[in-house]
Design a protein around this motif. Sequence first.
Motif, PDB file in Angstrom:
ATOM      1  N   UNK A  30       0.479  -1.306  -0.259  1.00  0.00           N
ATOM      2  CA  UNK A  30       0.028  -0.025  -0.015  1.00  0.00           C
ATOM      3  C   UNK A  30       0.705   0.747  -0.516  1.00  0.00           C
ATOM      4  N   UNK A  31       1.670   1.274   1.105  1.00  0.00           N
ATOM      5  CA  UNK A  31       2.744   2.225   1.213  1.00  0.00           C
ATOM      6  C   UNK A  31       3.131   2.578   0.124  1.00  0.00           C
ATOM      7  N   UNK A  32       4.263   1.681  -0.944  1.00  0.00           N
ATOM      8  CA  UNK A  32       5.304   1.963  -2.441  1.00  0.00           C
ATOM      9  C   UNK A  32       3.931   2.169  -2.911  1.00  0.00           C
ATOM     10  N   UNK A  33       2.699   1.770  -3.599  1.00  0.00           N
ATOM     11  CA  UNK A  33       1.989   2.240  -4.154  1.00  0.00           C
ATOM     12  C   UNK A  33       1.150   3.406  -4.425  1.00  0.00           C
ATOM     13  N   UNK A  34       1.105   3.764  -2.886  1.00  0.00           N
ATOM     14  CA  UNK A  34       0.538   4.767  -2.638  1.00  0.00           C
ATOM     15  C   UNK A  34       1.957   6.025  -3.359  1.00  0.00           C
ATOM     16  N   UNK A  35       2.985   5.980  -2.627  1.00  0.00           N
ATOM     17  CA  UNK A  35       4.430   6.807  -3.439  1.00  0.00           C
ATOM     18  C   UNK A  35       4.445   6.333  -4.775  1.00  0.00           C
ATOM     19  N   UNK A  36       4.015   5.442  -5.469  1.00  0.00           N
ATOM     20  CA  UNK A  36       4.282   5.464  -6.999  1.00  0.00           C
ATOM     21  C   UNK A  36       3.344   6.336  -7.647  1.00  0.00           C
ATOM     22  N   UNK A  98      -0.649   5.235   8.782  1.00  0.00           N
ATOM     23  CA  UNK A  98       0.764   5.853   9.016  1.00  0.00           C
ATOM     24  C   UNK A  98       0.449   5.734  10.980  1.00  0.00           C
ATOM     25  N   UNK A  99      -0.311   4.961  11.566  1.00  0.00           N
ATOM     26  CA  UNK A  99      -0.479   5.436  12.738  1.00  0.00           C
ATOM     27  C   UNK A  99       0.451   3.543  13.316  1.00  0.00           C
ATOM     28  N   UNK A 104       6.393   0.960  12.562  1.00  0.00           N
ATOM     29  CA  UNK A 104       6.975  -0.014  12.608  1.00  0.00           C
ATOM     30  C   UNK A 104       7.605  -0.220  11.683  1.00  0.00           C
ATOM     31  N   UNK A 105       7.583   0.412  10.212  1.00  0.00           N
ATOM     32  CA  UNK A 105       8.733   0.422   8.800  1.00  0.00           C
ATOM     33  C   UNK A 105       9.486   1.178   9.385  1.00  0.00           C
TER      34      UNK A 105
END
Length: 754
Positions: A30-36, A98-99, A104-105
């Motif tokens: 989810x995080x990396x896809x959002x950044x792309x 975000x929470x 954790x990452x």
Amino acid sequence: MLNHRAAHLSFEENHRYGYNLVLFKNGSLLYEGTCRLIVENLEKLVNRDLSPTFPSGSNTDSIQRSQQGETFLKALRKLWEDHTAGLQKLKDILNYMDRVYTKSAGVPEIWDKGLLLFLKHIIHPPISTHIISAILDQIRTERDGFVINRSAVKGCVEVLLQLSDPDGPSVYKRDLEPAFLQESELFYRAEGEKLLESCTAPEYLTRVENRFDSEEARTHHYLSASTDEPLREILKQNLLTPHLTAIMEMPDSGLDNMINLDKLDDLSRLYKLFLKVPEGLTALKKAIKESLIRRGKEINMSSTPSENTDPFVDEETGSKGKGKARARPNAAAQTLTLALKWVQDVLDLKDKFDNIWMKSFRSDRELEGSLNEAFRSFINRNEKAQEFISLFVDDNLKKGLKGKTDTEIDIVLDKTILIFRYLDDKDVFDSYYKGHLAKRLLNNRSISDDAERGMLAKLKMECGHQFTQKLEGMFKDMKVSADTMEAYHRHIGDVDAQGTEISVIVMTSTFWPVSDPSPSYKFPEVLIKPAESYKQFYLSRHSGRRLTWQPAMGNADVRVRFKNDKYHELNVSTFGLMVLVLFEQLGESDFLTYKEIQDAVSISDADLQRTLQSLACAKYKILKKHPPGRDVNVDDAFSFNLDFSAPLYKIKISTVASRVESTDERRETKEKVDGERRYQIEACIMRIMKDRKHMVHNDLINEVTRQLAHRFHPNPLDIKRRIEGLIERDYLERCEDKKSYNYMSDLSSLSDLR
């Protein structure tokens, strides 16, 4: 959401998708896809909205370049707003990510990541170069006097302030501010040189003041407040610090010109700007002091009398040389004129600089000190300053204050005290003032007893009781003498048998500036009888006292008969009366030689020549001189002028004033003052040592200097000589350390100190 379609999507549905992805350990996806998606959107926005607005580098026209820069900055701001609006929606939907996941990452939250992606993909060359260049072009255009769209610049500056590398400064501090300050340094260095060559001093100061105001407004409205201080330093270092002296010395417009023309606003601006730099106040203090001293020197030079002054002026025609009516020598009158002009010029200069100090220099105490030093410097360079100030007071207290109110009189006396305060050698002033005061009191020339005592009170306040003790004694003598004369008149009647009325002032010798009279004065019979009568009366009331007559300081009213039984009442000096009486029994053709007159009255040559000049060579010629002429010589002869006629019944025959002090006479006066100082220094040393018993040499020197400063500034070498003299006479002893002294004698036994 990044494509502005959020209104067609379900917040709850998208939030649940994000929640489930994180819950089932797919947070990274989810995080990396959002950044792309964010990066793809940024690239799309750049290609669609920003790239077409890049300023054309080939265009050299500053106005067009400024317009292109404004368009580019607006586009950048719009891109930022689109980006942050999308980021805000993503942040709301992915708040669970975000929470949970980002913490954790160990990765930034999606909002912070979005800002970093904006910084990486947008604020980089060549876009960052265009941004900095466009902002600087806008500022340069505004500095050149054109109007710009400040909101466009402000919007981009706000973007740069919010963007920064992790743990690093903002892009504004990192990229824009250094470039802006460097640009400003170059601009204002050239600006300072250009203004210096093309502007007058007031114009230069106005331009610089406007630059300070405009740069302050710039940092306030669309730059960061943190830029204000370094920008002000650039202005100071390029517009003020290197040009301080050049500004004040500009021909026909610098500091002197502003002072001459009373340009208070320009002087105020100069002071305010100079106060901004550390060297400014020092430079202004030096320049204002030099300007004041230079003006003071000109006043001093204007007070120097002409070397080839004709001592006689025809009072009827005003011409010099030969004439039928000769006035008395005008050297004293010239000195009085110069004295009044000098003091008035100094007062005017004082008023001028006081006005500037209060209105333009905000009553700055440091500048006040420089002004006082300058006044003290040039006033004390005039060796006649003490005499001139005393003459000014004398003239005002005799006639200058006539018709003025008490307040106006007080203002004049206060202003005089201001100049008196600058005198180093106040004891020299005291010597002159005593002489002038004595003449006013003895000749009843003061127009206001209150004004006299008011001046005395001001001198006492300035210098203490000791300074005015003798002056107060003179007033006391006048009061006591008046009371004594009333008693004397009651004793013998107002007029004696010979018709001679006498008025006597008894002067205490230690108070009045009187010299020892010649013991061989030969009073005429008309004076001997009343003088002896008063002497007997006075001594009968005061035993143990001795009276010595001072005819040089007296005057007489005498009724004289001329041809055809025409009478005039003449006011003459006592010496003049003694001479006139000699001609009472002579015939019309009889005459007396100079030698015969001198033998008859036993007056000194100087006094006799002045007396005969007054009677035979001035405007009213009561005597005839043989041969005629304006100078009295020892081989001249004199006869009574029966043909004398004048329209007035009462005539004052003024005694020819004594010559102005020559260099030798002035040196003698100085030697007398120095002699007085020797006694005062010794008495001061003994007062101090009697109280302290033991003192170190330097401490004693400093204390003596401090205590005598109200009268004069003693030379340390003179104090040392007086200490040595007291040691030789066993009043003090030098200690074994050779650096201190012990008190040995009681002050009351020091009869030879005075």
